[in-house]
Design a protein around this motif. Structure first.
Motif, PDB file in Angstrom:
ATOM      1  N   THR A 136      46.409  23.057 -20.665  1.00 28.55           N
ATOM      2  CA  THR A 136      45.670  23.746 -19.616  1.00 28.55           C
ATOM      3  C   THR A 136      45.912  23.066 -18.269  1.00 28.55           C
ATOM      4  OG1 THR A 136      43.682  22.394 -19.850  1.00 28.55           O
ATOM      5  CG2 THR A 136      43.887  24.334 -21.285  1.00 28.55           C
ATOM      6  N   ALA A 137      45.485  23.742 -17.207  1.00 25.06           N
ATOM      7  CA  ALA A 137      45.621  23.173 -15.867  1.00 25.06           C
ATOM      8  C   ALA A 137      44.846  21.863 -15.758  1.00 25.06           C
ATOM      9  CB  ALA A 137      45.122  24.177 -14.829  1.00 25.06           C
ATOM     10  N   ASP A 176      36.406  17.955  -8.120  1.00 27.15           N
ATOM     11  CA  ASP A 176      37.805  17.664  -7.868  1.00 27.15           C
ATOM     12  C   ASP A 176      38.680  18.774  -8.451  1.00 27.15           C
ATOM     13  OD1 ASP A 176      37.852  17.224 -10.604  1.00 27.15           O
ATOM     14  OD2 ASP A 176      37.963  15.037 -10.438  1.00 27.15           O
ATOM     15  N   ALA A 177      39.999  18.591  -8.385  1.00 24.53           N
ATOM     16  CA  ALA A 177      40.927  19.633  -8.832  1.00 24.53           C
ATOM     17  C   ALA A 177      40.753  19.945 -10.319  1.00 24.53           C
ATOM     18  CB  ALA A 177      42.361  19.210  -8.547  1.00 24.53           C
ATOM     19  N   ARG A 178      40.573  18.917 -11.130  1.00 21.60           N
ATOM     20  CA  ARG A 178      40.424  19.129 -12.568  1.00 21.60           C
ATOM     21  C   ARG A 178      39.150  19.904 -12.871  1.00 21.60           C
ATOM     22  NH1 ARG A 178      38.088  17.208 -17.142  1.00 21.60           N
ATOM     23  NH2 ARG A 178      36.695  15.921 -15.885  1.00 21.60           N
ATOM     24  N   GLU A 179      38.063  19.530 -12.194  1.00 17.23           N
ATOM     25  CA  GLU A 179      36.797  20.222 -12.419  1.00 17.23           C
ATOM     26  C   GLU A 179      36.843  21.657 -11.898  1.00 17.23           C
ATOM     27  OE1 GLU A 179      33.910  16.273 -12.173  1.00 17.23           O
ATOM     28  OE2 GLU A 179      34.494  17.351 -10.351  1.00 17.23           O
ATOM     29  N   ALA A 180      37.577  21.874 -10.794  1.00 12.82           N
ATOM     30  CA  ALA A 180      37.746  23.232 -10.273  1.00 12.82           C
ATOM     31  C   ALA A 180      38.514  24.093 -11.278  1.00 12.82           C
ATOM     32  CB  ALA A 180      38.466  23.202  -8.930  1.00 12.82           C
ATOM     33  N   ALA A 181      39.529  23.501 -11.887  1.00  3.34           N
ATOM     34  CA  ALA A 181      40.302  24.226 -12.901  1.00  3.34           C
ATOM     35  C   ALA A 181      39.437  24.562 -14.105  1.00  3.34           C
ATOM     36  CB  ALA A 181      41.502  23.394 -13.329  1.00  3.34           C
ATOM     37  N   LEU A 182      38.577  23.622 -14.514  1.00  7.38           N
ATOM     38  CA  LEU A 182      37.677  23.868 -15.636  1.00  7.38           C
ATOM     39  C   LEU A 182      36.688  24.992 -15.311  1.00  7.38           C
ATOM     40  CD1 LEU A 182      36.877  20.224 -16.827  1.00  7.38           C
ATOM     41  CD2 LEU A 182      38.146  21.972 -18.100  1.00  7.38           C
ATOM     42  N   ALA A 183      36.186  24.993 -14.074  1.00  7.13           N
ATOM     43  CA  ALA A 183      35.229  26.022 -13.670  1.00  7.13           C
ATOM     44  C   ALA A 183      35.884  27.400 -13.657  1.00  7.13           C
ATOM     45  CB  ALA A 183      34.656  25.691 -12.293  1.00  7.13           C
ATOM     46  N   ALA A 184      37.101  27.466 -13.123  1.00  7.65           N
ATOM     47  CA  ALA A 184      37.807  28.750 -13.043  1.00  7.65           C
ATOM     48  C   ALA A 184      38.256  29.235 -14.412  1.00  7.65           C
ATOM     49  CB  ALA A 184      39.012  28.625 -12.111  1.00  7.65           C
ATOM     50  N   ALA A 243      36.649  29.686 -16.925  1.00  7.07           N
ATOM     51  CA  ALA A 243      35.676  30.617 -17.488  1.00  7.07           C
ATOM     52  C   ALA A 243      36.035  32.061 -17.156  1.00  7.07           C
ATOM     53  CB  ALA A 243      34.274  30.297 -16.959  1.00  7.07           C
ATOM     54  N   LYS A 244      36.915  32.248 -16.159  1.00  2.81           N
ATOM     55  CA  LYS A 244      37.318  33.591 -15.728  1.00  2.81           C
ATOM     56  C   LYS A 244      38.642  34.033 -16.344  1.00  2.81           C
ATOM     57  CE  LYS A 244      33.777  33.720 -12.950  1.00  2.81           C
ATOM     58  NZ  LYS A 244      32.635  34.638 -13.209  1.00  2.81           N
ATOM     59  N   GLY A 245      39.350  33.124 -16.989  1.00  5.22           N
ATOM     60  CA  GLY A 245      40.649  33.450 -17.572  1.00  5.22           C
ATOM     61  C   GLY A 245      41.510  32.203 -17.656  1.00  5.22           C
ATOM     62  N   THR A 246      42.752  32.383 -18.020  1.00  5.71           N
ATOM     63  CA  THR A 246      43.686  31.255 -18.109  1.00  5.71           C
ATOM     64  C   THR A 246      44.161  30.887 -16.714  1.00  5.71           C
ATOM     65  OG1 THR A 246      44.432  31.985 -20.283  1.00  5.71           O
ATOM     66  CG2 THR A 246      45.841  30.426 -19.111  1.00  5.71           C
ATOM     67  N   VAL A 247      43.913  29.652 -16.322  1.00  4.49           N
ATOM     68  CA  VAL A 247      44.270  29.199 -14.977  1.00  4.49           C
ATOM     69  C   VAL A 247      45.760  28.907 -14.913  1.00  4.49           C
ATOM     70  CG1 VAL A 247      43.878  27.444 -13.202  1.00  4.49           C
ATOM     71  CG2 VAL A 247      41.971  28.237 -14.621  1.00  4.49           C
ATOM     72  N   VAL A 280      44.715  34.515 -15.241  1.00  2.00           N
ATOM     73  CA  VAL A 280      45.228  35.709 -15.925  1.00  2.00           C
ATOM     74  C   VAL A 280      44.344  35.968 -17.137  1.00  2.00           C
ATOM     75  CG1 VAL A 280      47.150  36.730 -17.171  1.00  2.00           C
ATOM     76  CG2 VAL A 280      47.593  35.317 -15.161  1.00  2.00           C
ATOM     77  N   LYS A 281      43.893  37.218 -17.256  1.00  2.46           N
ATOM     78  CA  LYS A 281      43.067  37.609 -18.394  1.00  2.46           C
ATOM     79  C   LYS A 281      43.384  39.053 -18.748  1.00  2.46           C
ATOM     80  CE  LYS A 281      38.331  37.730 -20.138  1.00  2.46           C
ATOM     81  NZ  LYS A 281      36.902  37.459 -19.820  1.00  2.46           N
ATOM     82  N   ASP A 282      43.745  39.288 -19.995  1.00  4.02           N
ATOM     83  CA  ASP A 282      44.100  40.635 -20.471  1.00  4.02           C
ATOM     84  C   ASP A 282      45.198  41.259 -19.613  1.00  4.02           C
ATOM     85  OD1 ASP A 282      42.133  40.434 -22.445  1.00  4.02           O
ATOM     86  OD2 ASP A 282      40.588  41.284 -21.145  1.00  4.02           O
ATOM     87  N   GLY A 283      46.143  40.418 -19.196  1.00  4.47           N
ATOM     88  CA  GLY A 283      47.267  40.893 -18.409  1.00  4.47           C
ATOM     89  C   GLY A 283      46.964  41.110 -16.946  1.00  4.47           C
ATOM     90  N   LYS A 284      45.724  40.877 -16.509  1.00  7.11           N
ATOM     91  CA  LYS A 284      45.348  41.078 -15.115  1.00  7.11           C
ATOM     92  C   LYS A 284      45.229  39.748 -14.400  1.00  7.11           C
ATOM     93  CE  LYS A 284      41.746  43.004 -12.130  1.00  7.11           C
ATOM     94  NZ  LYS A 284      40.411  43.641 -12.069  1.00  7.11           N
ATOM     95  N   ARG A 285      45.825  39.677 -13.207  1.00  8.81           N
ATOM     96  CA  ARG A 285      45.783  38.458 -12.397  1.00  8.81           C
ATOM     97  C   ARG A 285      44.645  38.555 -11.386  1.00  8.81           C
ATOM     98  NH1 ARG A 285      47.921  37.306  -7.431  1.00  8.81           N
ATOM     99  NH2 ARG A 285      48.420  35.134  -6.966  1.00  8.81           N
ATOM    100  N   SER A 286      43.865  37.482 -11.270  1.00 11.70           N
ATOM    101  CA  SER A 286      42.751  37.440 -10.319  1.00 11.70           C
ATOM    102  C   SER A 286      42.776  36.119  -9.567  1.00 11.70           C
ATOM    103  CB  SER A 286      41.404  37.597 -11.042  1.00 11.70           C
ATOM    104  OG  SER A 286      41.344  38.820 -11.746  1.00 11.70           O
ATOM    105  N   GLU A 287      42.144  36.097  -8.400  1.00 11.57           N
ATOM    106  CA  GLU A 287      42.076  34.893  -7.585  1.00 11.57           C
ATOM    107  C   GLU A 287      40.618  34.566  -7.300  1.00 11.57           C
ATOM    108  OE1 GLU A 287      44.683  34.763  -4.287  1.00 11.57           O
ATOM    109  OE2 GLU A 287      46.349  35.721  -5.339  1.00 11.57           O
ATOM    110  N   TRP A 288      40.315  33.261  -7.309  1.00 15.17           N
ATOM    111  CA  TRP A 288      38.930  32.810  -7.206  1.00 15.17           C
ATOM    112  C   TRP A 288      38.805  31.668  -6.207  1.00 15.17           C
ATOM    113  CZ3 TRP A 288      35.879  35.831 -10.317  1.00 15.17           C
ATOM    114  CH2 TRP A 288      36.540  36.514 -11.342  1.00 15.17           C
TER     115      TRP A 288
END
Length: 212
Positions: free
Chosen positions: A75-76, A155-163, A165-169, A188-196
């Motif tokens: 993971t990220a 930090d960056a690692r914690e931000a990646a962990l938080a995100a 929850a919305k899909g694969t970072v 990316v989740k179910d083939g859809k890309r999102s930004e947070w």
């Protein structure tokens, strides 16, 4: 009598000539209309080809992204942790690079301000190498962003962990949001890309509507 015959002959010839000219004129109009229709059809076909090319490019990007994700078991957050263990400092970004040899690329800023790009194997988490980034300008904006995230609770690692929850970072990094420094993450989740956006102080995740 002869005079009337001559007049009639000339009149018939004139009518015949005029009819021929009219026929040619009508033929020219039809040819012009046909040519115009042909040109319009060709332009429409070109537009469709351009649209198809754009769609193909998006499909290729999506395919490459899925391939990189399928190859990555790291993971990220795990890639960032591995990079910091190898090169201590402040992680400012992590990106799943899929340019032919998929790997996590984590940017770490050391205490003296030098930047290193640390590559992490996506299947094992092994460090593939670390290279100093000599192209970085290290301008005032970069220094301000770095100072902001150094003092942040997230930090960056914690931000990646938080995100996560919305899909694969697939990417996380710092960005300027109307004068405020935030973490941004791509998922990316179910083939859809999102930004947070991830708040550095609270770790709260909100969707980046500007980008979507």
């Amino acid at each position: 009598m002869k005079r009337n015959i001559v007049i009639a002959t000339l009149t018939a010839a004139a009518l015949a000539t005029g009819g021929t000219v009219a026929a040619f004129a009508a033929g020219d109009d039809e040819a012009t209309a046909t040519q115009r229709q042909t040109n319009t059809s060709a332009e429409a076909a070109t537009d469709r080809d351009d649209a198809d090319d754009s769609a193909d490019d998006r499909d290729d990007d999506a395919t490459e992204g899925r391939r990189a994700l399928s190859d990555s078991r790291v993971t990220a957050a795990e890639a960032i942790a591995a990079a910091l263990k190898h090169t201590p400092g402040t992680a400012v970004s992590a990106d799943l690079d899929d340019d032919g040899a998929a790997a996590w690329e984590v940017t770490v800023v050391k205490g003296d301000g030098t930047e290193y790009d640390v590559r992490i194997a996506p299947d094992s988490g092994k460090v593939l190498g670390a290279q100093r980034d000599t192209d970085d300008d290290n301008d005032s904006d970069d220094r301000a962003e770095l100072a902001a995230v150094k003092g942040a609770q997230t930090d960056a690692r914690e931000a990646a962990l938080a995100a996560a929850a919305k899909g694969t970072v697939t990417e996380v990094g710092i960005d300027d949001d109307n004068g405020a420094v935030v973490w941004t993450a791509d998922t990316v989740k179910d083939g859809k890309r999102s930004e947070w956006k991830v708040a550095p102080d609270s770790g709260k995740v909100t969707q980046d509507r500007d980008e979507d």
